[in-house]
Scaffold this motif. Structure first.
Motif, mmCIF file in Angstrom:
data_model
loop_
_atom_site.group_PDB
_atom_site.id
_atom_site.type_symbol
_atom_site.label_atom_id
_atom_site.label_comp_id
_atom_site.label_asym_id
_atom_site.label_seq_id
_atom_site.Cartn_x
_atom_site.Cartn_y
_atom_site.Cartn_z
ATOM 1 N N GLY A 1 6.131 4.896 7.729
ATOM 2 C CA GLY A 1 6.776 5.823 6.420
ATOM 3 C C GLY A 1 5.406 5.996 5.639
ATOM 4 N N LEU A 2 4.239 5.525 5.917
ATOM 5 C CA LEU A 2 3.097 5.711 4.844
ATOM 6 C C LEU A 2 2.576 7.110 5.172
ATOM 7 C CD1 LEU A 2 1.214 2.459 5.276
ATOM 8 C CD2 LEU A 2 2.607 3.133 3.191
ATOM 9 N N PRO A 3 2.363 7.956 4.237
ATOM 10 C CA PRO A 3 1.655 9.233 4.513
ATOM 11 C C PRO A 3 0.138 8.695 4.857
ATOM 12 C CG PRO A 3 2.574 9.022 2.215
ATOM 13 C CD PRO A 3 2.564 7.616 2.836
ATOM 14 N N VAL A 4 -0.447 9.891 5.314
ATOM 15 C CA VAL A 4 -1.788 9.816 6.126
ATOM 16 C C VAL A 4 -2.659 10.570 5.368
ATOM 17 C CG1 VAL A 4 -2.977 10.382 8.261
ATOM 18 C CG2 VAL A 4 -0.810 9.132 8.347
ATOM 19 N N VAL A 5 -3.933 9.752 5.214
ATOM 20 C CA VAL A 5 -5.092 10.394 4.593
ATOM 21 C C VAL A 5 -6.258 10.267 5.710
ATOM 22 C CG1 VAL A 5 -6.870 10.276 2.724
ATOM 23 C CG2 VAL A 5 -4.479 9.457 2.328
ATOM 24 N N GLY B 1 0.895 -1.106 0.138
ATOM 25 C CA GLY B 1 -0.181 -0.058 0.031
ATOM 26 C C GLY B 1 0.900 1.246 0.121
ATOM 27 N N ASN B 2 0.582 2.274 -0.613
ATOM 28 C CA ASN B 2 1.041 3.558 -0.795
ATOM 29 C C ASN B 2 0.822 4.553 0.273
ATOM 30 O OD1 ASN B 2 0.382 2.734 -3.977
ATOM 31 N ND2 ASN B 2 2.480 2.733 -3.523
ATOM 32 N N MET B 3 -0.163 4.725 0.778
ATOM 33 C CA MET B 3 -0.854 5.629 1.719
ATOM 34 C C MET B 3 -1.724 4.921 2.906
ATOM 35 S SD MET B 3 -1.596 9.371 0.126
ATOM 36 C CE MET B 3 -1.774 9.429 -1.721
ATOM 37 N N LEU B 4 -1.860 5.543 4.083
ATOM 38 C CA LEU B 4 -2.641 4.854 4.988
ATOM 39 C C LEU B 4 -3.977 5.855 5.323
ATOM 40 C CD1 LEU B 4 -2.837 3.172 7.482
ATOM 41 C CD2 LEU B 4 -1.577 4.717 8.951
ATOM 42 N N ARG B 5 -4.908 5.263 5.486
ATOM 43 C CA ARG B 5 -6.110 5.980 5.512
ATOM 44 C C ARG B 5 -6.695 5.592 7.063
ATOM 45 N NH1 ARG B 5 -11.757 5.469 4.235
ATOM 46 N NH2 ARG B 5 -11.871 5.695 6.245
ATOM 47 N N GLY B 6 -7.405 6.576 7.620
ATOM 48 C CA GLY B 6 -8.117 6.217 9.021
ATOM 49 C C GLY B 6 -8.766 7.414 9.554
ATOM 50 N N GLY B 7 -10.092 7.370 9.982
ATOM 51 C CA GLY B 7 -10.804 8.535 10.278
ATOM 52 C C GLY B 7 -10.638 8.601 11.673
ATOM 53 N N ALA B 8 -10.373 9.854 12.063
ATOM 54 C CA ALA B 8 -10.301 10.413 13.488
ATOM 55 C C ALA B 8 -11.706 11.323 13.788
ATOM 56 C CB ALA B 8 -9.141 11.275 13.892
ATOM 57 N N PHE B 9 -12.293 11.649 12.831
ATOM 58 C CA PHE B 9 -13.392 12.252 12.837
ATOM 59 C C PHE B 9 -14.373 11.419 11.978
ATOM 60 C CE2 PHE B 9 -10.435 15.769 13.740
ATOM 61 C CZ PHE B 9 -10.994 16.053 14.848
ATOM 62 N N LYS B 10 -15.669 10.828 12.455
ATOM 63 C CA LYS B 10 -16.368 10.168 11.729
ATOM 64 C C LYS B 10 -17.961 10.542 11.450
ATOM 65 C CE LYS B 10 -15.431 7.095 9.858
ATOM 66 N NZ LYS B 10 -14.797 7.022 8.751
ATOM 67 N N PRO B 11 -18.164 10.872 10.319
ATOM 68 C CA PRO B 11 -19.599 11.473 10.032
ATOM 69 C C PRO B 11 -20.527 10.248 10.131
ATOM 70 C CG PRO B 11 -18.550 11.479 8.173
ATOM 71 C CD PRO B 11 -17.461 10.908 9.098
ATOM 72 N N ARG B 12 -21.048 9.788 11.168
ATOM 73 C CA ARG B 12 -21.927 8.717 11.190
ATOM 74 C C ARG B 12 -23.185 8.910 11.067
ATOM 75 N NH1 ARG B 12 -19.441 4.497 13.392
ATOM 76 N NH2 ARG B 12 -20.798 3.211 12.015
ATOM 77 N N THR B 13 -24.173 8.222 10.423
ATOM 78 C CA THR B 13 -25.601 8.203 10.266
ATOM 79 C C THR B 13 -26.473 8.366 11.424
ATOM 80 O OG1 THR B 13 -25.182 6.831 8.194
ATOM 81 C CG2 THR B 13 -27.373 7.034 9.007
ATOM 82 N N SER B 14 -25.864 7.667 12.436
ATOM 83 C CA SER B 14 -26.493 7.729 13.469
ATOM 84 C C SER B 14 -25.789 8.389 14.665
ATOM 85 C CB SER B 14 -26.847 6.270 14.339
ATOM 86 O OG SER B 14 -27.102 6.580 15.624
ATOM 87 N N PRO B 15 -26.118 9.483 15.453
ATOM 88 C CA PRO B 15 -25.485 10.159 16.497
ATOM 89 C C PRO B 15 -25.059 9.146 17.516
ATOM 90 C CG PRO B 15 -27.719 10.883 16.830
ATOM 91 C CD PRO B 15 -27.713 9.803 15.472
ATOM 92 N N TYR B 16 -25.738 8.267 17.684
ATOM 93 C CA TYR B 16 -25.236 7.176 18.804
ATOM 94 C C TYR B 16 -23.942 6.346 18.374
ATOM 95 C CZ TYR B 16 -29.675 9.109 20.167
ATOM 96 O OH TYR B 16 -30.505 10.150 20.402
ATOM 97 N N ASP B 17 -23.574 6.309 17.101
ATOM 98 C CA ASP B 17 -22.378 5.435 16.765
ATOM 99 C C ASP B 17 -21.262 5.969 17.053
ATOM 100 O OD1 ASP B 17 -24.234 3.252 15.850
ATOM 101 O OD2 ASP B 17 -23.995 4.051 13.696
ATOM 102 N N PHE B 18 -20.451 5.331 16.977
ATOM 103 C CA PHE B 18 -18.742 5.876 17.173
ATOM 104 C C PHE B 18 -18.511 6.968 16.249
ATOM 105 C CE2 PHE B 18 -14.052 4.924 16.426
ATOM 106 C CZ PHE B 18 -13.609 5.468 17.765
ATOM 107 N N GLN B 19 -18.008 8.070 17.282
ATOM 108 C CA GLN B 19 -17.492 9.169 16.191
ATOM 109 C C GLN B 19 -16.264 9.418 16.059
ATOM 110 O OE1 GLN B 19 -20.574 11.637 15.604
ATOM 111 N NE2 GLN B 19 -21.702 9.781 15.945
ATOM 112 N N GLY B 20 -15.573 8.620 16.287
ATOM 113 C CA GLY B 20 -14.103 8.784 16.140
ATOM 114 C C GLY B 20 -13.357 9.170 17.461
ATOM 115 N N LEU B 21 -11.916 9.390 17.401
ATOM 116 C CA LEU B 21 -11.237 9.602 18.696
ATOM 117 C C LEU B 21 -10.750 10.871 18.394
ATOM 118 C CD1 LEU B 21 -8.940 6.419 19.279
ATOM 119 C CD2 LEU B 21 -10.979 6.768 20.453
ATOM 120 N N GLY B 22 -11.038 11.740 17.670
ATOM 121 C CA GLY B 22 -10.757 13.151 17.497
ATOM 122 C C GLY B 22 -9.186 13.345 17.597
ATOM 123 N N LEU B 23 -8.559 14.219 18.326
ATOM 124 C CA LEU B 23 -7.067 14.380 18.458
ATOM 125 C C LEU B 23 -6.422 13.256 18.724
ATOM 126 C CD1 LEU B 23 -4.612 16.422 18.500
ATOM 127 C CD2 LEU B 23 -5.432 17.093 20.973
#
Ligand code: PEP
Ligand code: MN
Length: 305
Positions: free
Chosen positions: A106-110, A70-92
Protein backbone atom coordinates in the motif's frame (compact mmCIF):
# COMPACT_ATOMS: atom_id res chain seq x y z
CA UNK A 1 2.81 30.17 7.89
CA UNK A 2 4.73 33.05 6.48
CA UNK A 3 8.19 33.81 7.78
CA UNK A 4 8.81 37.30 9.12
CA UNK A 5 12.47 37.50 8.31
CA UNK A 6 13.49 37.33 4.67
CA UNK A 7 17.12 37.50 3.62
CA UNK A 8 17.96 40.93 2.29
CA UNK A 9 19.97 42.00 -0.71
CA UNK A 10 19.68 41.69 -4.47
CA UNK A 11 20.82 38.12 -4.55
CA UNK A 12 17.81 36.98 -2.60
CA UNK A 13 15.04 39.09 -4.01
CA UNK A 14 14.25 36.06 -6.23
CA UNK A 15 12.34 38.34 -8.57
CA UNK A 16 11.93 35.69 -11.26
CA UNK A 17 10.29 33.23 -8.93
CA UNK A 18 6.72 34.10 -9.70
CA UNK A 19 5.40 30.75 -8.52
CA UNK A 20 8.06 29.20 -6.26
CA UNK A 21 8.50 32.12 -3.86
CA UNK A 22 6.39 32.78 -0.80
CA UNK A 23 5.03 35.96 -2.43
CA UNK A 24 3.73 33.97 -5.38
CA UNK A 25 1.42 32.04 -3.10
CA UNK A 26 0.52 34.86 -0.70
CA UNK A 27 2.35 33.21 2.18
CA UNK A 28 0.49 29.87 2.03
CA UNK A 29 2.64 26.73 2.26
CA UNK A 30 2.13 24.00 -0.32
CA UNK A 31 1.03 20.56 0.84
CA UNK A 32 1.62 17.82 -1.74
CA UNK A 33 -0.83 14.95 -1.42
CA UNK A 34 0.32 11.46 -2.42
CA UNK A 35 -2.42 8.96 -1.62
CA UNK A 36 -2.99 9.40 2.08
CA UNK A 37 0.40 11.03 2.63
CA UNK A 38 0.54 14.80 2.97
CA UNK A 39 4.01 16.19 2.31
CA UNK A 40 4.36 19.60 3.93
CA UNK A 41 2.00 18.76 6.77
CA UNK A 42 3.14 15.48 8.33
CA UNK A 43 6.79 14.46 8.68
CA UNK A 44 7.16 11.95 5.85
CA UNK A 45 9.64 9.08 5.59
CA UNK A 46 10.43 7.74 2.14
CA UNK A 47 12.56 4.58 2.27
CA UNK A 48 13.71 1.71 0.14
CA UNK A 49 16.68 0.48 -1.86
CA UNK A 50 18.88 2.60 -4.05
CA UNK A 51 17.83 0.48 -7.01
CA UNK A 52 15.24 -2.15 -7.73
CA UNK A 53 17.26 -5.36 -8.15
CA UNK A 54 14.69 -8.15 -8.07
CA UNK A 55 11.16 -8.85 -6.96
CA UNK A 56 12.39 -10.68 -3.87
CA UNK A 57 14.72 -7.84 -2.87
CA UNK A 58 12.13 -5.11 -3.26
CA UNK A 59 9.19 -6.91 -1.67
CA UNK A 60 11.27 -8.00 1.33
CA UNK A 61 12.58 -4.47 1.80
CA UNK A 62 9.19 -2.84 1.22
CA UNK A 63 7.57 -5.01 3.91
CA UNK A 64 10.24 -3.94 6.40
CA UNK A 65 9.84 -0.28 5.47
CA UNK A 66 6.10 -0.56 6.00
CA UNK A 67 6.50 -2.45 9.28
CA UNK A 68 8.80 0.25 10.66
CA UNK A 69 6.32 3.00 9.78
CA UNK A 70 7.71 4.33 6.49
CA UNK A 71 5.21 6.35 4.42
CA UNK A 72 6.47 5.84 0.86
CA UNK A 73 8.67 3.36 -0.98
CA UNK A 74 11.66 4.47 -3.02
CA UNK A 75 13.61 2.47 -5.61
CA UNK A 76 15.36 3.36 -8.84
CA UNK A 77 14.51 1.56 -12.07
CA UNK A 78 16.70 3.95 -14.07
CA UNK A 79 20.01 4.61 -12.35
CA UNK A 80 22.20 7.54 -13.42
CA UNK A 81 25.55 5.95 -12.50
CA UNK A 82 28.93 7.66 -12.50
CA UNK A 83 30.41 4.77 -14.50
CA UNK A 84 28.69 3.44 -17.62
CA UNK A 85 29.80 -0.07 -16.59
CA UNK A 86 27.89 -0.02 -13.28
CA UNK A 87 24.39 -1.45 -12.88
CA UNK A 88 22.03 0.89 -14.72
CA UNK A 89 18.74 -0.39 -13.31
CA UNK A 90 16.06 -2.78 -14.57
CA UNK A 91 14.00 -0.18 -16.47
CA UNK A 92 10.42 -1.30 -17.22
CA UNK A 93 10.94 -4.57 -15.35
CA UNK A 94 11.91 -2.55 -12.26
CA UNK A 95 8.81 -0.38 -12.58
CA UNK A 96 6.62 -3.49 -12.71
CA UNK A 97 8.29 -4.77 -9.55
CA UNK A 98 7.62 -1.42 -7.86
CA UNK A 99 3.97 -1.76 -8.86
CA UNK A 100 3.83 -5.18 -7.17
CA UNK A 101 5.46 -3.86 -4.01
CA UNK A 102 2.92 -1.06 -3.90
CA UNK A 103 0.05 -3.55 -4.23
CA UNK A 104 1.55 -5.67 -1.49
CA UNK A 105 2.24 -2.89 1.03
CA UNK A 106 0.00 0.00 0.00
CA UNK A 107 3.06 2.31 0.00
CA UNK A 108 3.11 4.94 -2.76
CA UNK A 109 6.14 4.68 -5.01
CA UNK A 110 8.86 7.28 -5.63
CA UNK A 111 11.11 6.54 -8.59
CA UNK A 112 13.54 8.47 -10.76
CA UNK A 113 12.99 9.45 -14.36
CA UNK A 114 16.11 10.41 -16.31
CA UNK A 115 14.88 10.85 -19.88
CA UNK A 116 12.15 13.25 -21.08
CA UNK A 117 10.93 10.54 -23.50
CA UNK A 118 10.14 8.23 -20.58
CA UNK A 119 8.09 10.64 -18.48
CA UNK A 120 4.60 9.81 -19.75
CA UNK A 121 4.90 6.04 -19.41
CA UNK A 122 6.86 6.10 -16.12
CA UNK A 123 3.83 8.01 -14.76
CA UNK A 124 1.81 4.81 -15.14
CA UNK A 125 3.92 3.24 -12.38
CA UNK A 126 5.16 6.12 -10.22
CA UNK A 127 3.25 8.06 -7.59
CA UNK A 128 6.08 10.59 -7.37
CA UNK A 129 8.61 11.29 -10.14
CA UNK A 130 12.13 11.88 -8.85
CA UNK A 131 14.54 14.19 -10.65
CA UNK A 132 18.06 13.35 -9.53
CA UNK A 133 20.87 15.72 -8.66
CA UNK A 134 22.58 15.24 -12.03
CA UNK A 135 19.41 16.26 -13.87
CA UNK A 136 18.33 19.20 -11.73
CA UNK A 137 19.10 21.59 -14.57
CA UNK A 138 17.92 19.35 -17.40
CA UNK A 139 15.37 21.89 -18.58
CA UNK A 140 13.79 19.61 -21.17
CA UNK A 141 13.14 17.02 -18.47
CA UNK A 142 11.85 19.68 -16.05
CA UNK A 143 9.39 20.98 -18.65
CA UNK A 144 8.20 17.46 -19.36
CA UNK A 145 7.49 16.60 -15.71
CA UNK A 146 5.80 19.99 -15.44
CA UNK A 147 3.17 18.80 -17.90
CA UNK A 148 2.05 15.68 -16.04
CA UNK A 149 -0.22 15.28 -13.05
CA UNK A 150 2.23 13.44 -10.77
CA UNK A 151 4.11 15.15 -7.94
CA UNK A 152 7.81 15.75 -8.59
CA UNK A 153 10.61 15.28 -6.07
CA UNK A 154 13.31 17.69 -7.24
CA UNK A 155 16.71 16.93 -5.81
CA UNK A 156 19.20 19.73 -5.34
CA UNK A 157 22.00 19.79 -7.90
CA UNK A 158 25.26 18.91 -6.22
CA UNK A 159 26.78 22.25 -7.28
CA UNK A 160 23.66 24.37 -7.03
CA UNK A 161 22.72 27.44 -5.05
CA UNK A 162 19.30 27.88 -3.51
CA UNK A 163 18.41 30.36 -6.22
CA UNK A 164 19.37 27.98 -9.05
CA UNK A 165 17.42 25.17 -7.38
CA UNK A 166 14.27 27.24 -6.93
CA UNK A 167 14.49 28.40 -10.54
CA UNK A 168 14.41 24.74 -11.57
CA UNK A 169 11.31 24.23 -9.44
CA UNK A 170 9.89 27.28 -11.20
CA UNK A 171 10.33 25.51 -14.58
CA UNK A 172 8.05 22.70 -13.34
CA UNK A 173 5.51 25.04 -11.75
CA UNK A 174 5.42 27.25 -14.85
CA UNK A 175 4.31 24.27 -16.97
CA UNK A 176 1.30 23.83 -14.70
CA UNK A 177 2.39 21.17 -12.21
CA UNK A 178 2.01 22.70 -8.72
CA UNK A 179 3.16 19.60 -6.82
CA UNK A 180 6.88 20.01 -6.31
CA UNK A 181 8.78 18.64 -3.32
CA UNK A 182 12.36 19.82 -2.87
CA UNK A 183 15.00 17.39 -1.63
CA UNK A 184 18.37 18.41 -0.16
CA UNK A 185 20.85 15.62 -0.90
CA UNK A 186 24.21 17.18 -0.13
CA UNK A 187 26.53 19.39 -2.10
CA UNK A 188 30.18 19.12 -3.15
CA UNK A 189 32.67 20.81 -0.86
CA UNK A 190 36.36 20.23 -0.12
CA UNK A 191 35.39 17.69 2.56
CA UNK A 192 36.03 14.08 1.61
CA UNK A 193 35.16 12.24 4.82
CA UNK A 194 31.52 12.31 3.82
CA UNK A 195 30.34 11.56 0.27
CA UNK A 196 28.75 15.02 0.09
CA UNK A 197 28.22 17.83 2.59
CA UNK A 198 24.63 17.75 3.78
CA UNK A 199 23.52 21.36 3.86
CA UNK A 200 20.86 21.46 6.55
CA UNK A 201 20.93 25.25 6.64
CA UNK A 202 19.08 25.09 3.33
CA UNK A 203 15.99 23.76 5.13
CA UNK A 204 15.06 26.90 7.09
CA UNK A 205 16.41 28.94 4.16
CA UNK A 206 13.86 27.34 1.82
CA UNK A 207 11.14 27.99 4.40
CA UNK A 208 12.07 31.67 4.43
CA UNK A 209 11.76 32.20 0.71
CA UNK A 210 9.51 29.47 -0.73
CA UNK A 211 6.18 27.79 0.03
CA UNK A 212 7.38 24.42 -1.31
CA UNK A 213 7.90 21.48 1.04
CA UNK A 214 11.47 20.28 1.54
CA UNK A 215 12.73 16.88 2.56
CA UNK A 216 16.30 15.72 3.24
CA UNK A 217 18.22 12.71 1.90
CA UNK A 218 21.01 11.98 4.42
CA UNK A 219 21.88 8.69 2.68
CA UNK A 220 23.38 10.38 -0.39
CA UNK A 221 24.06 13.50 1.67
CA UNK A 222 26.60 11.72 3.87
CA UNK A 223 27.26 8.35 2.21
CA UNK A 224 28.13 7.04 5.68
CA UNK A 225 25.85 4.66 7.48
CA UNK A 226 26.80 5.87 10.96
CA UNK A 227 25.87 9.48 10.15
CA UNK A 228 22.46 8.94 8.55
CA UNK A 229 20.49 8.64 11.79
CA UNK A 230 21.91 11.77 13.50
CA UNK A 231 21.44 13.79 10.32
CA UNK A 232 17.84 12.56 9.95
CA UNK A 233 17.11 13.73 13.48
CA UNK A 234 18.88 17.01 12.74
CA UNK A 235 16.82 17.40 9.55
CA UNK A 236 13.64 17.07 11.58
CA UNK A 237 14.90 19.56 14.13
CA UNK A 238 15.77 21.98 11.31
CA UNK A 239 12.15 21.86 10.14
CA UNK A 240 12.32 19.46 7.20
CA UNK A 241 9.05 17.97 5.99
CA UNK A 242 10.56 14.51 5.80
CA UNK A 243 13.56 12.36 4.97
CA UNK A 244 14.45 9.92 2.22
CA UNK A 245 16.50 6.93 3.40
CA UNK A 246 18.15 4.04 1.54
CA UNK A 247 17.22 0.70 3.11
CA UNK A 248 18.06 -2.80 1.81
CA UNK A 249 16.85 -6.06 3.31
CA UNK A 250 20.45 -7.31 3.04
CA UNK A 251 22.82 -4.35 2.57
CA UNK A 252 25.91 -6.47 1.91
CA UNK A 253 24.24 -7.74 -1.28
CA UNK A 254 23.12 -4.35 -2.60
CA UNK A 255 24.09 -3.72 -6.24
CA UNK A 256 24.17 0.02 -5.71
CA UNK A 257 25.30 2.24 -2.79
CA UNK A 258 25.72 -0.71 -0.43
CA UNK A 259 27.86 1.25 2.06
CA UNK A 260 25.06 3.68 2.82
CA UNK A 261 22.17 1.20 2.89
CA UNK A 262 20.51 0.78 6.27
CA UNK A 263 19.44 -2.67 7.40
CA UNK A 264 15.75 -2.99 8.32
CA UNK A 265 16.69 -3.17 12.03
CA UNK A 266 18.76 -0.02 11.87
CA UNK A 267 15.96 1.74 10.02
CA UNK A 268 13.36 0.65 12.58
CA UNK A 269 15.59 1.97 15.40
CA UNK A 270 15.89 5.32 13.67
CA UNK A 271 12.12 5.50 13.12
CA UNK A 272 11.56 5.09 16.87
CA UNK A 273 13.90 8.00 17.58
CA UNK A 274 12.22 10.16 14.93
CA UNK A 275 8.91 9.50 16.62
CA UNK A 276 10.25 10.67 19.98
CA UNK A 277 11.80 13.76 18.44
CA UNK A 278 8.58 14.41 16.51
CA UNK A 279 6.67 14.72 19.78
CA UNK A 280 9.32 17.10 21.17
CA UNK A 281 9.09 19.22 18.02
CA UNK A 282 5.33 19.48 18.39
CA UNK A 283 5.80 20.71 21.95
CA UNK A 284 8.44 23.20 20.85
CA UNK A 285 6.15 24.49 18.11
CA UNK A 286 3.20 24.76 20.47
CA UNK A 287 5.40 26.55 22.98
CA UNK A 288 6.64 28.94 20.31
CA UNK A 289 3.06 29.61 19.24
CA UNK A 290 2.13 30.16 22.88
CA UNK A 291 4.97 32.65 23.45
CA UNK A 292 4.03 34.49 20.27
CA UNK A 293 0.40 34.68 21.33
CA UNK A 294 1.47 36.07 24.71
CA UNK A 295 3.52 38.67 22.88
CA UNK A 296 0.50 39.36 20.67
CA UNK A 297 2.31 38.18 17.56
CA UNK A 298 1.52 35.60 14.93
CA UNK A 299 3.88 32.61 14.98
CA UNK A 300 6.57 32.73 12.33
CA UNK A 301 7.71 29.18 12.82
CA UNK A 302 7.05 26.93 9.87
CA UNK A 303 8.09 23.56 11.22
CA UNK A 304 5.76 20.91 9.92
CA UNK A 305 6.33 17.84 12.06
C1 PEP B 1 18.85 8.44 -5.78
O1 PEP B 1 18.19 8.96 -4.86
O2 PEP B 1 18.63 7.31 -6.21
C2 PEP B 1 19.96 9.20 -6.39
C3 PEP B 1 20.60 8.76 -7.46
O3 PEP B 1 20.25 10.31 -5.73
P1 PEP B 1 21.02 11.64 -6.24
O4 PEP B 1 20.36 12.03 -7.53
O5 PEP B 1 20.78 12.59 -5.13
O6 PEP B 1 22.46 11.26 -6.37
MN1 MN C 1 21.70 5.57 -4.07
Amino acid sequence: MRSKTKPKGDDYTMTNLKLASLNGERGQRTVVTVGSVRVGEDFVVIAGPCSVESEEQLIKTARKVKEAGGNMLRGGAFKPRTSPYDFQGLGLKGLKILEKAKKETGLPVVTEVIDPRDVSWVCEYADVLQIGTRNMQNYTLLKEVGKVDKPVLLKRGMYSTLKEWLNCAEYILAEGNPNVILCERGIRTFETYTRNTLDLSIVPSVKEVSHLPIIVDPSHGTGRLSIIEPMSLAAMAAGADGVMIEVHHNPSEALCDKDQAMSPDMFAGMMRKLEVLGSCMKEINNETGHQDRIAGKKSSIALNV
